[in-house]
Scaffold this active site. Structure first.
Site, PDB file in Angstrom:
ATOM      1  N   GLU A 107       5.739 -13.077  22.448  1.00 23.86           N
ATOM      2  CA  GLU A 107       5.900 -11.606  22.724  1.00 23.86           C
ATOM      3  C   GLU A 107       4.884 -10.856  23.300  1.00 23.86           C
ATOM      4  OE1 GLU A 107       6.617  -9.598  18.323  1.00 23.86           O
ATOM      5  OE2 GLU A 107       4.935  -8.390  19.060  1.00 23.86           O
ATOM      6  N   THR A 159       8.112  -5.153  22.269  1.00 21.51           N
ATOM      7  CA  THR A 159       7.988  -4.563  20.942  1.00 21.51           C
ATOM      8  C   THR A 159       7.431  -3.394  21.322  1.00 21.51           C
ATOM      9  OG1 THR A 159       5.439  -3.679  21.798  1.00 21.51           O
ATOM     10  CG2 THR A 159       5.931  -5.876  20.097  1.00 21.51           C
ATOM     11  N   ARG A 195      11.371  -1.281  10.467  1.00 20.80           N
ATOM     12  CA  ARG A 195      11.145   0.045  10.223  1.00 20.80           C
ATOM     13  C   ARG A 195      10.173   0.976  11.802  1.00 20.80           C
ATOM     14  NH1 ARG A 195       7.184   2.039   5.934  1.00 20.80           N
ATOM     15  NH2 ARG A 195       5.625   1.203   6.742  1.00 20.80           N
ATOM     16  N   HIS A 224       4.728  -7.061   2.051  1.00 23.95           N
ATOM     17  CA  HIS A 224       4.306  -6.149   2.920  1.00 23.95           C
ATOM     18  C   HIS A 224       3.061  -4.783   2.346  1.00 23.95           C
ATOM     19  CE1 HIS A 224       4.996  -1.515   4.561  1.00 23.95           C
ATOM     20  NE2 HIS A 224       5.585  -2.477   5.758  1.00 23.95           N
TER      21      HIS A 224
HETATM   22  P1  FAD Z   1      10.901  -2.369   5.645  1.00 24.16           P
HETATM   23  O1  FAD Z   1      12.065  -3.573   6.048  1.00 24.16           O
HETATM   24  O2  FAD Z   1      11.452  -0.938   5.645  1.00 24.16           O
HETATM   25  O3  FAD Z   1      10.259  -2.451   4.869  1.00 24.16           O
HETATM   26  C1  FAD Z   1       8.979  -1.514   4.638  1.00 24.16           C
HETATM   27  C2  FAD Z   1       8.438  -1.632   3.166  1.00 24.16           C
HETATM   28  O4  FAD Z   1      10.218  -0.728   2.732  1.00 24.16           O
HETATM   29  C3  FAD Z   1       8.313  -2.877   2.201  1.00 24.16           C
HETATM   30  O5  FAD Z   1       7.396  -2.265   1.930  1.00 24.16           O
HETATM   31  C4  FAD Z   1       9.486  -2.765   1.215  1.00 24.16           C
HETATM   32  O6  FAD Z   1       9.769  -3.970   0.754  1.00 24.16           O
HETATM   33  C5  FAD Z   1      10.166  -2.046   1.590  1.00 24.16           C
HETATM   34  N1  FAD Z   1      11.594  -1.666   1.772  1.00 24.16           N
HETATM   35  C6  FAD Z   1      12.595  -1.832   2.037  1.00 24.16           C
HETATM   36  N2  FAD Z   1      13.979  -1.880   2.513  1.00 24.16           N
HETATM   37  C7  FAD Z   1      13.936  -1.161   0.899  1.00 24.16           C
HETATM   38  C8  FAD Z   1      14.853  -1.077   0.567  1.00 24.16           C
HETATM   39  N3  FAD Z   1      16.227  -0.781   0.543  1.00 24.16           N
HETATM   40  N4  FAD Z   1      14.524   0.157  -1.276  1.00 24.16           N
HETATM   41  C9  FAD Z   1      13.260   0.141  -0.792  1.00 24.16           C
HETATM   42  N5  FAD Z   1      12.210  -0.744  -0.788  1.00 24.16           N
HETATM   43  C10 FAD Z   1      12.363  -1.474   0.216  1.00 24.16           C
HETATM   44  N6  FAD Z   1       5.704  -1.674  14.499  1.00 24.16           N
HETATM   45  C11 FAD Z   1       6.397  -1.600  16.092  1.00 24.16           C
HETATM   46  O7  FAD Z   1       6.050  -0.006  15.324  1.00 24.16           O
HETATM   47  N7  FAD Z   1       6.683  -1.923  16.543  1.00 24.16           N
HETATM   48  C12 FAD Z   1       7.445  -3.241  16.750  1.00 24.16           C
HETATM   49  O8  FAD Z   1       7.327  -3.765  17.977  1.00 24.16           O
HETATM   50  C13 FAD Z   1       6.976  -3.931  16.067  1.00 24.16           C
HETATM   51  N8  FAD Z   1       6.933  -5.220  16.188  1.00 24.16           N
HETATM   52  C14 FAD Z   1       7.001  -6.142  14.741  1.00 24.16           C
HETATM   53  C15 FAD Z   1       7.104  -7.554  14.169  1.00 24.16           C
HETATM   54  C16 FAD Z   1       7.643  -8.350  13.414  1.00 24.16           C
HETATM   55  C17 FAD Z   1       8.117  -9.425  13.772  1.00 24.16           C
HETATM   56  C18 FAD Z   1       6.366  -7.863  12.609  1.00 24.16           C
HETATM   57  C19 FAD Z   1       6.508  -8.359  11.374  1.00 24.16           C
HETATM   58  C20 FAD Z   1       5.941  -6.381  12.896  1.00 24.16           C
HETATM   59  C21 FAD Z   1       6.445  -5.843  13.246  1.00 24.16           C
HETATM   60  N9  FAD Z   1       6.376  -4.568  14.198  1.00 24.16           N
HETATM   61  C22 FAD Z   1       6.226  -3.649  14.464  1.00 24.16           C
HETATM   62  C23 FAD Z   1       5.303  -3.753  12.002  1.00 24.16           C
HETATM   63  C24 FAD Z   1       6.608  -3.331  11.254  1.00 24.16           C
HETATM   64  O9  FAD Z   1       6.831  -2.097  11.608  1.00 24.16           O
HETATM   65  C25 FAD Z   1       5.644  -2.476  10.007  1.00 24.16           C
HETATM   66  O10 FAD Z   1       4.679  -3.740   9.348  1.00 24.16           O
HETATM   67  C26 FAD Z   1       6.326  -2.067   9.404  1.00 24.16           C
HETATM   68  O11 FAD Z   1       4.992  -1.148   8.323  1.00 24.16           O
HETATM   69  C27 FAD Z   1       7.489  -2.115   8.290  1.00 24.16           C
HETATM   70  O12 FAD Z   1       8.193  -2.710   8.999  1.00 24.16           O
HETATM   71  P2  FAD Z   1       9.701  -3.915   8.585  1.00 24.16           P
HETATM   72  O13 FAD Z   1      10.592  -3.749   9.635  1.00 24.16           O
HETATM   73  O14 FAD Z   1       9.028  -4.664   7.367  1.00 24.16           O
HETATM   74  O15 FAD Z   1       9.814  -2.231   7.439  1.00 24.16           O
END
Ligand code: FAD
Length: 287
Positions: free
Chosen positions: A18, A49, A107, A148
């Protein structure tokens, strides 16, 4: 270029790298050299990213194009935070036009002091469903083996992960972790909950003292005593910390592979030399 799921399903062991793009307004010279050096290591694929807030979104696009110019499959990150529907739509059009087939949909990190996502798509699952409407993309998502930080319980977080899979998430990449038992427990829970997409284990080589605080506050990863002892002992000696961090990451990877976790993602922090050291240590394991 292949879809990431083809790569994950076809090979015994995969090691991907990455990178992060330059900030908005910064030059590309440095990152071009980093991409070249990483491509020379022959990773299974390379991800780039996306800065939450979208300021540098074109930079992610430029870097993934560069990755694919070296013949390496690229995975472009895309985040929902702060972006409107049209902005996402335009970015997807540009990615498709550039021949990018793989998107990691997140997200996004909330900006400092912000408690809610103001973007059009609230959760990663909303973004994933939208991406599939724009083309034949392979779409990955993030997952958090230690839960998370915003989720009340790991059980709840995994329930939400199921929504992500149902929305069309084709594979998962984990947040970093420093104790492999945490991942093994998490994998067990995923399977128990019917989540059987490929899971890529995210490994962060911690090679300098500056990274440490950021990792443990932002990523919410816990610190096993064995790792804490290494940091306490070597954090004031940069060369020793680098060597110990590479050794720790290598050991973690070997243990994962020995236990059947075949897909490894290295958070390189734009340090190709560190990635190369680890890959050299795996030369007979990752062939
Ligand atoms: P989500 O899956 O949307 O989850 C966020 C929160 O909402 C969680 O607590 C989950 O339980 C809850 N949730 C999810 N869906 C629902 C629903 N339908 N109803 C109610 N609650 C729900 N960040 C950046 O800014 N740029 C990047 O390029 C980046 N790359 C990353 C790569 C990886 C592999 C990982 C693991 C993280 C990365 N991040 C990045 C960080 C990431 O954006 C954060 O961890 C963020 O806080 C959560 O992202 P997510 O996509 O897991 O969110």
């Amino acid at each position: 270029m292949k879809k990431i799921t083809e790569i994950l399903n076809a090979r015994d062991v995969t090691v991907s790298l990455e990178l992060f793009p330059p900030k908005a307004g910064a030059g590309f010279e440095n990152i071009k050299k980093i991409v070249k050096d990483c491509a020379e290591i022959s990773p299974s694929f390379m991800s780039v990213t996306f800065g939450a807030g979208g300021g540098g979104s074109q930079n992610t696009l430029e870097v993934v194009k560069d990755v694919q110019n070296y013949g390496v499959t690229a995975l472009a990150h895309l985040v929902a935070v702060s972006l409107g529907r049209d902005e996402i739509s335009n970015l997807l059009r540009d990615l498709k036009f550039a021949g990018i087939k793989n998107i990691m949909a997140l997200r996004g990190d909330l900006p400092h002091g912000v408690t809610e996502n103001t973007g059009y798509y609230r959760y990663a699952s909303d973004l994933i469903a939208e991406i599939h409407k724009h083309g034949d993309f392979c779409v990955g998502g993030g997952c958090h083996p230690e839960c998370h930080p915003e989720a009340a319980t790991l059980h709840q977080d995994i329930e939400n992960l199921k929504i992500k899979i149902d929305a069309g998430c084709n594979f998962l990449t984990t947040q970093m972790f420093f104790d492999n038992n945490i991942l093994y427990n998490f994998m067990f829970r995923l399977l128990k909950n019917g989540i059987d997409v490929p899971v890529v284990a995210g490994i962060m080589p911690v090679t300098n003292a500056k990274q440490i605080e950021r990792i443990f506050t932002l990523a919410g990863a816990s610190v096993p005593p064995r790792f804490k002892a290494i940091v306490d002992r070597f954090c004031d000696n940069p060369k020793a910390m680098r060597q110990a961090g590479i050794a720790y990451a290598t050991e973690q990877i070997i243990d994962l592979i020995a236990n059947g976790i075949n897909n490894i993602h290295i958070y390189t922090m734009n340090k190709p030399d560190v990635a190369k050291n680890i890959m050299d240590n795996l030369s007979e394991i990752f062939v």
